[in-house]
Design an enzyme around this catalytic site. Sequence first.
Site, PDB file in Angstrom:
ATOM      1  CE  LYS A 123     -27.737   8.716 -13.172  1.00 43.02           C
ATOM      2  NZ  LYS A 123     -27.997   9.254 -14.518  1.00 43.02           N
ATOM      3  CE  LYS A 206     -17.875  15.834 -10.118  1.00 39.01           C
ATOM      4  NZ  LYS A 206     -17.964  14.678 -10.983  1.00 39.01           N
ATOM      5  CE  LYS A 209     -28.191  18.490 -13.265  1.00 41.48           C
ATOM      6  NZ  LYS A 209     -27.675  17.577 -14.239  1.00 41.48           N
TER       7      LYS A 209
END
Length: 344
Positions: A123, A206, A209
């Site tokens: 991240k 995967k 969203k």
Amino acid sequence: MNEAVQTSSEFAPRVFSGIQPSGGLTLGNYLGAMKRFVDTQNTGVQSIYCMVDQHAITVWQDPDKLRRATYELCAGYIASGLDPEKSILFNQSQVPEHAQLGWVFNCVARMGWMQRMTQWKDKAGKNQQNASLGLFAYPALMAADILVYHATHVPVGEDQKQHVELTRDIAAKFNHDYGVDFFPIAEPVIEGAATRVMSLRDGTKKMSKSDPSDASRINMTDDADTIAKKIRKAKTDPDALPSEAKGLEDRPEARNLVNIYAALAETSVDAVLAEVGGKQFSEFKPILSELAVSKLAPISTEMARLMEDTTEIDKILARGAEQARAIAQPILKETYKIVGMVGA
Ligand code: TRP
């Protein structure tokens, strides 16, 4: 020692898990988390589910969107069958004990442990100097989320396993440094392949969203027509379905659709293939679509109802926070005593 707090190595089984209110709930969240949580709740074990808004703000969140995402997440849990009479459902920031124990754990965890966290490395990327301090410390707060309830079992996805292992290291170091047997060594309960939902456009990715294509996912807020249309358009291959699971190897899209069917029908892939093996996708898709609509459309309808007027959710969360605090307060107090804080 406070009588209300368990201090032996025999901890009663207690499940804790958290989901970030970061918006956009998909079929992946439903099968991988919410439905699992509901199934766990229905086994009768004490379960505590938290919407971790304090984790969410480790990266920038627009305040109105965060509020909405939190309401939507709560609506999603309830519409999925989570029963606030059976489980404790609450919002992290309404229970200050998480952040308070989190601070103690910031002082237990070592820099080196945190630097090894793969999610931090992914991240923060090359720009670590510009990442928030909260993003770096986040796994210690996650340890506090779990341990402030003396939780013993933590259902999570594979990507969170390392954080639960860190939670175990923090508990063990705390117990060792203070010479106590106070925090349990919690077990990760990792989701199986059956509930790992992949993109409808690419069976190797995967379901997410954040995929730019809305057709790649089923949202928990999609209505019946949208669900049916997305399944009709889902990517497949030209072959008929195999009659055994082995025949799905190297066929990621076929495997994904069969997996979704099995998870929604609460059966195994083999049982599904025993029924639909030999069928073309043109026959299988309508069957899958009918099942998906019958399971998911009532959820989106109920979510829409709950979102229309959020007073019901506010009440549920206030009560959940109260129940959560009743467990967390004595554990935090005891922690403070162990650490040597006056007044605890
Ligand atoms: N870190 C988890 C995630 O991003 C969410 C989370 C926060 C969590 N605290 C937790 C999960 C405690 C399990 C237990 O998905």
